[in-house]
Design an enzyme around this catalytic site. Structure first.
Site, PDB file in Angstrom:
ATOM      1  CB  THR A  28       4.442  -9.966  -0.613  1.00 52.27           C
ATOM      2  OG1 THR A  28       3.932 -11.171  -1.211  1.00 52.27           O
ATOM      3  CG2 THR A  28       4.856  -8.994  -1.702  1.00 52.27           C
ATOM      4  CB  VAL A  57       2.654 -14.078  -3.871  1.00 57.63           C
ATOM      5  CG1 VAL A  57       2.815 -12.649  -4.373  1.00 57.63           C
ATOM      6  CG2 VAL A  57       2.637 -15.040  -5.036  1.00 57.63           C
ATOM      7  CB  VAL A  83       4.565 -20.232  -5.085  1.00 53.97           C
ATOM      8  CG1 VAL A  83       3.520 -20.554  -4.017  1.00 53.97           C
ATOM      9  CG2 VAL A  83       3.888 -19.858  -6.397  1.00 53.97           C
ATOM     10  CE  LYS A  84       7.761 -15.513   1.618  1.00 53.45           C
ATOM     11  NZ  LYS A  84       7.704 -14.222   2.348  1.00 53.45           N
ATOM     12  CB  ILE A  85       6.349 -23.730  -0.237  1.00 54.96           C
ATOM     13  CG1 ILE A  85       5.736 -23.517  -1.630  1.00 54.96           C
ATOM     14  CG2 ILE A  85       5.887 -25.042   0.389  1.00 54.96           C
ATOM     15  CD1 ILE A  85       4.247 -23.668  -1.705  1.00 54.96           C
TER      16      ILE A  85
END
Length: 217
Positions: A28, A57, A83-85
């Site tokens: 997402t 996310v 976790v998207k970074i």
């Protein structure tokens, strides 16, 4: 086999695609989340309840301290949270800390093999080259995907997986598999296009017509 992640946040579409037996995870982003007009945590929890696999996310802070704080909170939602970074200096700092804490990360907005190498070195669980965006500016997106896949395979101790992201063409699923990508993430509309083929429709129509002849005989 190539893993397929659903790219989106609409739970009805996720349920439908997951029922096909082909979805291994979900990705997402803030734009996709905002389209659903639902409380963030409630939506993410429902997605995690549908798909037994990684759910990416996004952290929206641009400093390492903020990213780390967000990631720690996001990881509490469900064990499958990734976790998207973004691939920036502060992002690399955050990925290093988070990987040491056992929090999985998906480093995004990757547009070069060098960026992918740095992300993997920092401890990223996944790196996501944005293929379509490269194609839009005249570059061969899958040349980059192939380079990254080869680089990651060169090192037995590398645990980073590559996600072919930013996909707006159904043909990309075969391209991703051919270059040795670990994962491709596809929106629902592209998944539907992958399933469909005009020759399949013609074949079904012919089979049904012939079967009616059998029944009449």
């Amino acid at each position: 086999m190539l893993k397929i992640y659903f790219d989106g946040a609409n739970t009805e579409k996720i349920k439908e695609a997951y029922s096909w037996g082909v979805i291994d995870g979900v990705t997402t982003n803030p734009t996709l989340i905002s389209k659903e007009n639902r409380p963030f945590r409630e939506l993410v929890e429902e997605i995690c309840s549908i798909v037994d696999g990684p759910v990416s996310v996004e952290a929206v802070s641009l400093d390492a301290e903020g990213m780390i704080k967000e990631a720690r909170e996001l990881s509490k939602i469900h064990k499958n949270i990734v976790v998207k970074i973004p691939i920036i200096k502060e992002g690399l700092k955050a990925v290093k800390v988070l990987s040491e804490e056992g929090i999985k990360t998906n480093v995004t907005l990757v547009f070069s093999a060098g960026q992918a190498i740095l992300a993997a070195k920092a401890g990223a669980s996944y790196v996501s080259p944005f293929i379509w965006r490269l194609e839009r500016v005249g570059q061969v997106g899958f040349k980059l995907a192939e380079e990254i896949a080869r680089i990651l395979r060169n090192y037995n101790d590398c645990k980073t997986e590559m996600i072919v992201a930013s996909v707006l063409d159904p043909r990309y699923i075969a391209e991703a598999a051919l270059v040795g990508a670990d994962i491709i993430t596809l929106p629902f509309e592209i998944l539907e296009e992958v399933v469909k083929h005009p020759m399949t429709d013609i074949g079904i129509k012919q089979f049904l017509a012939d079967w009616k002849k059998v029944l009449r005989g």
